[in-house]
Design a protein around this motif. Structure first.
Motif, PDB file in Angstrom:
ATOM      1  N   ASP A 168      -5.292   7.221  -4.833  1.00 34.22           N
ATOM      2  CA  ASP A 168      -4.346   6.626  -3.870  1.00 34.22           C
ATOM      3  C   ASP A 168      -3.684   5.371  -4.426  1.00 34.22           C
ATOM      4  O   ASP A 168      -2.563   5.038  -4.053  1.00 34.22           O
ATOM      5  N   PHE A 169      -4.402   4.654  -5.284  1.00 30.53           N
ATOM      6  CA  PHE A 169      -3.895   3.378  -5.784  1.00 30.53           C
ATOM      7  C   PHE A 169      -2.968   3.543  -7.000  1.00 30.53           C
ATOM      8  O   PHE A 169      -2.414   2.570  -7.472  1.00 30.53           O
ATOM      9  N   ILE A 170      -2.805   4.757  -7.466  1.00 33.76           N
ATOM     10  CA  ILE A 170      -1.978   4.987  -8.646  1.00 33.76           C
ATOM     11  C   ILE A 170      -0.624   5.602  -8.271  1.00 33.76           C
ATOM     12  O   ILE A 170       0.410   5.200  -8.779  1.00 33.76           O
ATOM     13  N   LYS A 171      -0.649   6.555  -7.359  1.00 32.27           N
ATOM     14  CA  LYS A 171       0.587   7.239  -6.975  1.00 32.27           C
ATOM     15  C   LYS A 171       0.969   6.845  -5.546  1.00 32.27           C
ATOM     16  O   LYS A 171       0.506   7.447  -4.582  1.00 32.27           O
ATOM     17  N   ILE A 172       1.803   5.817  -5.433  1.00 32.58           N
ATOM     18  CA  ILE A 172       2.222   5.376  -4.102  1.00 32.58           C
ATOM     19  C   ILE A 172       3.579   4.690  -4.208  1.00 32.58           C
ATOM     20  O   ILE A 172       3.893   4.034  -5.200  1.00 32.58           O
ATOM     21  N   SER A 173       4.388   4.877  -3.180  1.00 32.42           N
ATOM     22  CA  SER A 173       5.739   4.314  -3.160  1.00 32.42           C
ATOM     23  C   SER A 173       5.771   3.033  -2.343  1.00 32.42           C
ATOM     24  O   SER A 173       5.300   3.002  -1.204  1.00 32.42           O
ATOM     25  N   GLU A 174       6.319   1.959  -2.931  1.00 29.85           N
ATOM     26  CA  GLU A 174       6.419   0.688  -2.214  1.00 29.85           C
ATOM     27  C   GLU A 174       7.320   0.823  -0.986  1.00 29.85           C
ATOM     28  O   GLU A 174       7.005   0.320   0.083  1.00 29.85           O
TER      29      GLU A 174
END
Length: 368
Positions: A168-174
């Motif tokens: 979850d902490f690697i692939k996420i959109s701001e």
């Protein structure tokens, strides 16, 4: 393949264990994974929530000074060794993985004595006492910082991997994260928290910061108190007559932390190793307030790695107050170039593939 994973007490030991378990399960669908922890540790809540079985043993940490508690801890250790033997003989693991905390001691030690493959992972710059001792017995020691290698006396079995974090902490959109938490595009989002159990000093200071900033439409602060401190913080706002105005800014606990981190322009937090792995993976600039209450002051050593590389501002707890935080928030919110540089430096420190490296090491140990 049967894998026994042990680690507990705080989220800093448990979340890496869960990340490793998820990786193994993702790669080997038939893998059987069992966790070993204690009833009192946070693992009793987090491990079942992650979908894994947990066996508990009776063991407690030793105090630094000899006292009546020392005798109790010695008795608990004997019980822990006995319980560990029962769990290991019944489960018959192919490998035992320890991620720190005193519960690892008897479990990993017994496994090594039974000639079962063993691996430990150290999250902090300065290893904990348990891992220092276990380092002499295990097949491989995995460390998160290059600076940690000198604390283990056998370079041949010490490997640098970084800290494992959840996907979850690697692939996420701001952009999507800000939208999901209700933050406007032009708001400067600050996420503050004191660790999995909360921190009283951080709660007290951030409550004052929120009191001063809650009407500022350009600043959005989200603060996580921890379950033990939530009522106390909300009572402070109630006394000030603003509890309804700030209720969306204060959270008791956040389970989907990646979403909130993804929305953050700045993090204000302790310097636990997993927290630092998460914020660097997401490239978040940070103000770090290391806990002075941890063994060997290891959080300050963790924080200095980020400060020295320009990714964070280190504030000792003795110097930590609302004025320091307010000044930094307002300065950074206006200095986009500085903030962007800190974000870039933060990403450079990150080891987003740490879980893959750890998994490779586990397979190598199994084959050795």
């Amino acid at each position: 393949m049967k894998v026994l994973i042990t680690g507990g007490g705080t989220g800093g030991h448990i979340y890496p264990a869960i990340a490793i378990a998820n990786k193994i399960k993702g790669e080997i669908k038939t893998a059987q994974i069992l966790f070993v922890g204690t009833e009192k540790g946070l693992e009793s809540e987090l491990v079942p929530k992650a979908g894994y079985n947990l066996k508990t043993i009776k063991v407690s940490g030793f105090k630094r000074k000899i006292s009546l508690d020392t005798a109790k801890s010695a008795v608990d250790l004997a019980c822990g060794l006995k319980d560990s033997i029962k769990v290991i003989l019944k489960f018959k693991p192919d490998i035992v993985i320890g991620t720190g905390g005193y519960v690892c001691g008897p479990v990993v030690f017994i496994a090594s004595m039974l000639n079962i493959k063993t691996v430990i992972h150290e999250q902090n710059v300065i290893p904990g006492v348990t891992n220092k001792i276990l380092g002499k017995f295990v097949n491989r020691v995995l460390v998160s910082f290059h600076e940690s290698k000198k604390y283990f006396n056998n370079d041949k079995k010490v490997y640098l991997t970084g800290n494992p974090i959840r996907k979850d902490f690697i692939k996420i959109s701001e952009e999507s994260s800000k939208e999901e938490i209700g933050a406007k595009e032009d708001e400067f989002v600050v996420l503050s928290f004191g660790g999995s159990r909360g921190a009283e000093k951080i709660n007290n200071i951030m409550a004052k910061v929120i009191e001063r900033t809650h009407k500022d439409k350009k600043i959005k602060i989200i603060h996580v108190t921890g379950s033990r401190h939530y009522k106390e913080v909300m009572d402070f706002f109630k006394e000030k007559g603003i509890n309804k105005d700030v209720k969306d800014s204060v959270k008791e606990y956040i389970y989907d932390m990646a979403k909130y981190m993804g929305a953050a322009d700045l993090a204000i937090c302790r310097a636990g190793a997993i927290t630092l792995a998460e914020i660097t993976a997401m490239g978040i600039p940070s103000i770090l307030i290391p806990s002075p209450y941890v063994t060997n002051n290891h959080q300050e050593h963790n924080a200095r790695v980020l400060e020295d590389k320009g990714a964070a501002i280190l504030v000792k707890e003795s110097e930590f107050d609302e004025h320091v935080i307010l000044n930094n928030i307002y300065e950074l919110s206006k200095q986009k170039d500085k903030l962007n540089t800190m974000a870039k430096k933060s990403r450079e420190i990150a080891k987003p593939n740490a879980t893959d490296i750890i998994y490779s090491n586990i397979l190598e140990v199994l084959k050795s």
